[in-house]
Enzyme design. Sequence first.
Site, PDB file in Angstrom:
ATOM      1  N   THR A  38      43.254  54.905  64.424  1.00  0.00           N
ATOM      2  CA  THR A  38      41.866  54.833  63.948  1.00  0.00           C
ATOM      3  C   THR A  38      41.332  56.228  63.667  1.00  0.00           C
ATOM      4  OG1 THR A  38      41.523  52.840  65.242  1.00  0.00           O
ATOM      5  CG2 THR A  38      39.544  54.042  64.571  1.00  0.00           C
ATOM      6  N   ASN A  79      47.685  84.921  63.231  1.00  0.00           N
ATOM      7  CA  ASN A  79      46.534  84.782  64.127  1.00  0.00           C
ATOM      8  C   ASN A  79      46.369  85.945  65.094  1.00  0.00           C
ATOM      9  OD1 ASN A  79      49.025  83.300  64.855  1.00  0.00           O
ATOM     10  ND2 ASN A  79      48.049  83.165  66.858  1.00  0.00           N
ATOM     11  N   GLN A 113      44.534  79.905  59.858  1.00  0.00           N
ATOM     12  CA  GLN A 113      43.583  81.014  60.021  1.00  0.00           C
ATOM     13  C   GLN A 113      42.910  81.415  58.715  1.00  0.00           C
ATOM     14  OE1 GLN A 113      42.629  82.592  62.781  1.00  0.00           O
ATOM     15  NE2 GLN A 113      43.984  81.544  64.220  1.00  0.00           N
ATOM     16  N   CYS A 169      48.852  85.508  78.416  1.00  0.00           N
ATOM     17  CA  CYS A 169      48.941  85.778  79.855  1.00  0.00           C
ATOM     18  C   CYS A 169      49.313  84.514  80.610  1.00  0.00           C
ATOM     19  CB  CYS A 169      47.611  86.304  80.372  1.00  0.00           C
ATOM     20  SG  CYS A 169      47.256  87.928  79.731  1.00  0.00           S
ATOM     21  N   HIS A 200      38.689  73.527  63.707  1.00  0.00           N
ATOM     22  CA  HIS A 200      37.906  74.395  64.599  1.00  0.00           C
ATOM     23  C   HIS A 200      38.067  75.884  64.310  1.00  0.00           C
ATOM     24  CE1 HIS A 200      41.027  75.772  67.620  1.00  0.00           C
ATOM     25  NE2 HIS A 200      41.674  74.732  67.139  1.00  0.00           N
ATOM     26  N   ALA A 236      45.928  71.455  63.622  1.00  0.00           N
ATOM     27  CA  ALA A 236      47.057  72.095  62.941  1.00  0.00           C
ATOM     28  C   ALA A 236      48.374  71.844  63.675  1.00  0.00           C
ATOM     29  CB  ALA A 236      46.801  73.584  62.795  1.00  0.00           C
ATOM     30  N   SER A 267      43.267  73.511  60.351  1.00  0.00           N
ATOM     31  CA  SER A 267      42.635  73.171  61.628  1.00  0.00           C
ATOM     32  C   SER A 267      41.121  73.310  61.509  1.00  0.00           C
ATOM     33  CB  SER A 267      43.176  74.133  62.693  1.00  0.00           C
ATOM     34  OG  SER A 267      42.463  73.965  63.892  1.00  0.00           O
TER      35      SER A 267
HETATM   36  N1  PLP Z   1      48.649  77.815  63.723  1.00  0.00           N
HETATM   37  C1  PLP Z   1      47.919  78.928  63.910  1.00  0.00           C
HETATM   38  C2  PLP Z   1      48.217  80.139  63.098  1.00  0.00           C
HETATM   39  C3  PLP Z   1      46.879  78.939  64.847  1.00  0.00           C
HETATM   40  O1  PLP Z   1      46.174  80.057  65.031  1.00  0.00           O
HETATM   41  C4  PLP Z   1      46.630  77.764  65.594  1.00  0.00           C
HETATM   42  C5  PLP Z   1      45.579  77.760  66.650  1.00  0.00           C
HETATM   43  O2  PLP Z   1      45.600  78.528  67.571  1.00  0.00           O
HETATM   44  C6  PLP Z   1      47.414  76.623  65.366  1.00  0.00           C
HETATM   45  C7  PLP Z   1      48.405  76.695  64.416  1.00  0.00           C
HETATM   46  C8  PLP Z   1      47.165  75.341  66.126  1.00  0.00           C
HETATM   47  O3  PLP Z   1      45.961  74.784  65.720  1.00  0.00           O
HETATM   48  P1  PLP Z   1      45.253  73.559  66.500  1.00  0.00           P
HETATM   49  O4  PLP Z   1      44.474  74.170  67.598  1.00  0.00           O
HETATM   50  O5  PLP Z   1      44.365  72.922  65.484  1.00  0.00           O
HETATM   51  O6  PLP Z   1      46.319  72.641  66.947  1.00  0.00           O
END
Ligand code: PLP
Length: 391
Positions: free
Chosen positions: A245, A156, A184, A337, A206, A71, A204
């Site tokens: 690639t 998030n 999210q 932190c 993951h 993302a 994203s």
């Molecule tokens: N935007 C939001 C709201 C996210 O929670 C995150 C990940 O923490 C990102 C963007 C960035 O995503 P990525 O880890 O795929 O770069």
Amino acid sequence: MTIYLDNHSTTRIDPRVLDAMMPWLTEDYGNAGSVTHELGRRAREAVDHARSQMALAIGAEPREVIFTSGATESINLAIIGSAMRPGRANGHLMVGTTDHQAVLDVADHLGRNGRQVTYVDVAPQGTACPGAIDPQMFSDLLQSDTFLVSLLLANNEIGVIHPTAVIANVVCKSGAIVHLDCSQAIGRMPVDVDALGADLASFSGHKFHGPKGVGALYVRRRSKAVRIEPLQYGGGQERGLRSGTLNVAAIVGMGAAAELAVQELAEEVPRVEALRNWLWEHLNNSIEGVSLNGPPLTNSSLRLINNLNVSVSGVDGGSLLATVEASGLAISSGSACASASPRPSHVLRAIGLNDDAARSSLRFGLSRFTTKEDCEKAVERIVDGIKKIRS
Ligand code: PLP
């Protein structure tokens, strides 16, 4: 065994996703750009299939999906790529104050390079939907030279879901482009780029039980052809917008994860929401001085069903996290932190929490793999941790 309730940070890869990926990490190692032989053609077909899965999951057409590394890259490509179009050298853009750092840093960068940036405030604690952007305020801040607005579909930290469709409707009439950070959202709420009003949207892998290091950017081509400039040049992959690639295995994983997320959404939403509500009820009943940060839990159109964010008065979040970590619980604080000097979360500060309340926050993110037993143990460990700290 660690209980993992930090699913806004990242999610565990689903074993079915891993199974789908394995051949592309082993015997099927072709380059999706090498169509002169069978190995390459198979890789190309696998990428095409993943593109269709991703498109279906977000209500798009496959040609509107560009694969990226995550993302963060999608957001950079969307916002900087829009700003680099001819005629936008001094234009105006708008982002939310509670956006992810990936958006805020890009906006700051463009601000330092001649664009005018408006950071739009959100509603404070104590209002009907803390953390939400007011569409009226948003439209009042639009300017004749606004070329892009970027909105976070679902936050998030406090899970607030912004009324993007209402805002996009106004923005669209002004001629500006709407970018949504949807990182999210998949697997936690329906995502349909048309219904949400997105011209560009970032995803994203993951965050929904896919692999890390893969993402997607939705670029509208139906009804309105949105144009952005690439940020990297080379082999012209991904319609020339993202040369390099393709990471076939990760892309296959993201496609499979998107398909599973959509298939299981109807079942997972009530299950995860009930667990999240149970968690809040039990934390609230067992701990003195706990308060909810962000929107009410009772309305799933206002808050992500897997999110909980609380402050515990008089308890430093950093100390509590260290104590619960020792007991085998992985959660996070709303605060980022920075080793010795914890900075309070910009999101919690934006909704009006003071530094102490922001520093005493805990963020929970539940997932497909979270069980009732996990939540029971989490409450026990947090209650014990707070007792230790308070005594
Ligand atoms: N935007 C939001 C709201 C996210 O929670 C995150 C990940 O923490 C990102 C963007 C960035 O995503 P990525 O880890 O795929 O770069």
